[in-house]
Design an enzyme around this catalytic site. Sequence first.
Site, PDB file in Angstrom:
ATOM      1  N   SER A 278       0.829  -1.212   0.000  1.00  0.00           N
ATOM      2  CA  SER A 278       0.000   0.000   0.000  1.00  0.00           C
ATOM      3  C   SER A 278       0.861   1.258   0.000  1.00  0.00           C
ATOM      4  CB  SER A 278      -0.977   0.000   1.180  1.00  0.00           C
ATOM      5  OG  SER A 278      -0.304  -0.176   2.396  1.00  0.00           O
ATOM      6  N   HIS A 308      -1.871  -8.812   1.938  1.00  0.00           N
ATOM      7  CA  HIS A 308      -1.532  -7.559   2.643  1.00  0.00           C
ATOM      8  C   HIS A 308      -2.678  -7.251   3.616  1.00  0.00           C
ATOM      9  CE1 HIS A 308       0.264  -3.787   3.486  1.00  0.00           C
ATOM     10  NE2 HIS A 308      -0.138  -3.073   2.447  1.00  0.00           N
ATOM     11  N   HIS A 354       5.915 -12.564   7.158  1.00  0.00           N
ATOM     12  CA  HIS A 354       6.096 -11.165   6.766  1.00  0.00           C
ATOM     13  C   HIS A 354       7.224 -11.055   5.743  1.00  0.00           C
ATOM     14  CE1 HIS A 354       6.623  -6.794   7.086  1.00  0.00           C
ATOM     15  NE2 HIS A 354       5.354  -6.818   7.480  1.00  0.00           N
ATOM     16  N   ARG A 363       3.431  -4.798  16.674  1.00  0.00           N
ATOM     17  CA  ARG A 363       2.025  -4.370  16.589  1.00  0.00           C
ATOM     18  C   ARG A 363       1.114  -5.493  17.079  1.00  0.00           C
ATOM     19  NH1 ARG A 363       1.926  -2.949  10.311  1.00  0.00           N
ATOM     20  NH2 ARG A 363       2.812  -5.038  10.353  1.00  0.00           N
ATOM     21  N   ASP A 409      -1.992  -8.491  11.678  1.00  0.00           N
ATOM     22  CA  ASP A 409      -3.348  -8.920  11.338  1.00  0.00           C
ATOM     23  C   ASP A 409      -3.812 -10.136  12.131  1.00  0.00           C
ATOM     24  OD1 ASP A 409      -3.635  -6.932   9.316  1.00  0.00           O
ATOM     25  OD2 ASP A 409      -2.308  -8.117   8.043  1.00  0.00           O
TER      26      ASP A 409
HETATM   27  N1  CMX Z   1       1.315 -19.665   5.628  1.00  0.00           N
HETATM   28  C1  CMX Z   1       1.729 -20.538   4.684  1.00  0.00           C
HETATM   29  N2  CMX Z   1       2.781 -20.346   3.870  1.00  0.00           N
HETATM   30  C2  CMX Z   1       3.481 -19.219   4.056  1.00  0.00           C
HETATM   31  C3  CMX Z   1       3.150 -18.276   5.040  1.00  0.00           C
HETATM   32  C4  CMX Z   1       2.007 -18.515   5.837  1.00  0.00           C
HETATM   33  N3  CMX Z   1       1.579 -17.650   6.759  1.00  0.00           N
HETATM   34  N4  CMX Z   1       4.038 -17.262   4.984  1.00  0.00           N
HETATM   35  C5  CMX Z   1       4.896 -17.556   3.995  1.00  0.00           C
HETATM   36  N5  CMX Z   1       4.548 -18.734   3.418  1.00  0.00           N
HETATM   37  C6  CMX Z   1       5.158 -19.374   2.265  1.00  0.00           C
HETATM   38  C7  CMX Z   1       5.020 -18.467   1.047  1.00  0.00           C
HETATM   39  O1  CMX Z   1       3.727 -18.582   0.487  1.00  0.00           O
HETATM   40  C8  CMX Z   1       6.139 -18.973   0.163  1.00  0.00           C
HETATM   41  O2  CMX Z   1       5.712 -20.178  -0.426  1.00  0.00           O
HETATM   42  P1  CMX Z   1       6.070 -20.528  -1.970  1.00  0.00           P
HETATM   43  O3  CMX Z   1       7.562 -20.493  -2.042  1.00  0.00           O
HETATM   44  O4  CMX Z   1       5.485 -21.880  -2.160  1.00  0.00           O
HETATM   45  O5  CMX Z   1       5.443 -19.453  -2.802  1.00  0.00           O
HETATM   46  C9  CMX Z   1       7.239 -19.320   1.183  1.00  0.00           C
HETATM   47  O6  CMX Z   1       6.560 -19.513   2.442  1.00  0.00           O
HETATM   48  C10 CMX Z   1       8.276 -18.239   1.362  1.00  0.00           C
HETATM   49  O7  CMX Z   1       7.611 -17.022   1.679  1.00  0.00           O
HETATM   50  P2  CMX Z   1       8.350 -15.929   2.584  1.00  0.00           P
HETATM   51  O8  CMX Z   1       9.579 -15.503   1.868  1.00  0.00           O
HETATM   52  O9  CMX Z   1       8.482 -16.427   3.956  1.00  0.00           O
HETATM   53  O10 CMX Z   1       7.262 -14.755   2.631  1.00  0.00           O
HETATM   54  P3  CMX Z   1       6.977 -13.628   1.560  1.00  0.00           P
HETATM   55  O11 CMX Z   1       7.856 -12.472   1.851  1.00  0.00           O
HETATM   56  O12 CMX Z   1       7.021 -14.166   0.174  1.00  0.00           O
HETATM   57  O13 CMX Z   1       5.460 -13.280   1.881  1.00  0.00           O
HETATM   58  C11 CMX Z   1       3.603 -12.811   3.257  1.00  0.00           C
HETATM   59  C12 CMX Z   1       5.095 -12.559   3.027  1.00  0.00           C
HETATM   60  C13 CMX Z   1       3.132 -11.869   4.338  1.00  0.00           C
HETATM   61  C14 CMX Z   1       2.848 -12.489   1.953  1.00  0.00           C
HETATM   62  C15 CMX Z   1       3.377 -14.275   3.662  1.00  0.00           C
HETATM   63  O14 CMX Z   1       4.044 -14.530   4.881  1.00  0.00           O
HETATM   64  C16 CMX Z   1       1.916 -14.641   3.794  1.00  0.00           C
HETATM   65  O15 CMX Z   1       1.290 -14.994   2.785  1.00  0.00           O
HETATM   66  N6  CMX Z   1       1.339 -14.565   5.043  1.00  0.00           N
HETATM   67  C17 CMX Z   1      -0.081 -14.788   5.243  1.00  0.00           C
HETATM   68  C18 CMX Z   1      -0.885 -13.586   4.795  1.00  0.00           C
HETATM   69  C19 CMX Z   1      -0.694 -12.429   5.765  1.00  0.00           C
HETATM   70  O16 CMX Z   1      -0.789 -12.576   6.972  1.00  0.00           O
HETATM   71  N7  CMX Z   1      -0.474 -11.233   5.212  1.00  0.00           N
HETATM   72  C20 CMX Z   1      -0.389  -9.994   6.015  1.00  0.00           C
HETATM   73  C21 CMX Z   1       1.032  -9.463   6.153  1.00  0.00           C
HETATM   74  C22 CMX Z   1       1.039  -8.177   6.952  1.00  0.00           C
HETATM   75  C23 CMX Z   1       0.384  -7.075   6.184  1.00  0.00           C
HETATM   76  O17 CMX Z   1       0.906  -6.679   5.152  1.00  0.00           O
HETATM   77  O18 CMX Z   1      -0.693  -6.605   6.600  1.00  0.00           O
END
Ligand code: CMX
Length: 472
Positions: A278, A308, A354, A363, A409
């Site tokens: 964002s 996000h 994250h 947070r 979140d």
């Molecule tokens: N559950 C399952 N798998 C997860 C995960 C979770 N909570 N967090 C990361 N992973 C997975 C990723 O999907 C990725 O898998 P692939 O390689 O198969 O695509 C792998 O682990 C590596 O990811 P990462 O490098 O650890 O995390 P990213 O930087 O790519 O992504 C985020 C970060 C937040 C998108 C991810 O942790 C996620 O999807 N979390 C759940 C959604 C969430 O809570 N989002 C809110 C974040 C805070 C915000 O912005 O408000």
Amino acid sequence: MVFLRSVSAISRLRSRVTKQSSLSNSVRWIQTQGSSDWDLKSQLQEIIPEQQDRLKKLKSQHGTVPVGNITVDMVLGGMRGMTGLLWETSLLDAEEGIRFRGMSIPECQKVLPAAQPGGEPLPEGLLWLLLTGKVPNKEQVDALSKELASRAAVPDYVYKAINALPLTAHPMTQFASGVMALQVESEFQKAYEEGVVHKSKFWEPTFEDALNLIARVPVVASYVYRRMFKDGSIIPLDDSLDYGANFSHMLGFDSPQMKELMRLYVTIHSDHEGGNVSAHAGHLVGSALSDPYLAFAAALNGLAGPLHGLANQEVLLWIKSVVEECGENISKDQLKDYVWKTLNSGKVVPGYGHGVLRKTDPRYVCQREFALKHLPDDPLFQLVSKLYEVVPPILTELGKVKNPWPNVDAHSGVLLNYYGLTEARYYTVLFGVSRSLGICSQLIWDRALGLPLERPKSVNMDWLDKFMSLSR
Ligand code: CMX
């Protein structure tokens, strides 16, 4: 001149710099407490020339010093770990979390003015801090509260634009449409079209737009809530209340604890440095000299994605589905099975992980402290606490998740749900209102510093293949 050879040397240095600048900043900010000048714009008028000089010096004296190396992984991996943006209002450290102008969340809770002694910080105080880098006194915060209330009138066509959408439209769609309709009143757009403002003064109409926008988004957001969930009975703004309390009031929640929660909520969700979807979207769109309404609407559209800001909605819906299937007194073993079921069906566990953080999000921690103080026996809070024990080891076991710990979140929904704001699909709108503080503050600085059009270079896989064969 310092010559930096390896990626790891650069990243070690970067982490040291983040921590050191945080510390020295926090001392500086606290020392300025007590200023009697309550006009935010004149404070900015004083500070901006110093910061413009500082930027000029950085460019002329250090413009060619590398701050990192770009690897193929970074190009393919969503630019993770790539330093490429200037964002003045906050800085995120992977281990200790966010600092607003050098101040951690617990520090903000200690020094920012509150509605009552020992209470949560008033978001107006945080806005002052983000914009000026100084801790305001209560007089300054009260003046800003009044100023925001005086700017909060929303034209009728904004409601009409929202009303044109079906009630089934997602609350974020309705909210972003309302923000787009607010753009009609943009002072920046008018000034630019008329050609009356020199570019060195672009920050001034941006300031007007930013403050108007921050003042008006809670009105638009609560309109969406009341329209969707309370038969359209609208509660007008009460100009005797502060920003967070007013938002809670307009939504229909007048308990003192919910008002405190809203102050905390708006404060902690406001800013998370510049690279998140964002903030980055807002900054990118603003770099084309699109006005703050256009830039902030873009930010909201990014926030509405489930990886996000929509994750707060997803967390509560997921927790409610756990309760539906297994009951409130679910055992840890049952919970583990449920988490694995989620992962095995190809979904993420919402609220965990994250892009930058590598520890529990502060947070999350401060919301947990709020819950321990006010709702320790709430069954959903207890479930959230159980998840904190169960989820990280499972995500670690997956082997690929870089941060198995909870983010902001993972906690917000259960607090809102406890005070009666149960409509999870609405939660990201609250996040959006809060983000207006951070994104708009930075937009003012973007224009004050004359930051350029953002335009990174992209390549395709042919280019990468060729580059690799030449570099072998
Ligand atoms: N559950 C399952 N798998 C997860 C995960 C979770 N909570 N967090 C990361 N992973 C997975 C990723 O999907 C990725 O898998 P692939 O390689 O198969 O695509 C792998 O682990 C590596 O990811 P990462 O490098 O650890 O995390 P990213 O930087 O790519 O992504 C985020 C970060 C937040 C998108 C991810 O942790 C996620 O999807 N979390 C759940 C959604 C969430 O809570 N989002 C809110 C974040 C805070 C915000 O912005 O408000």
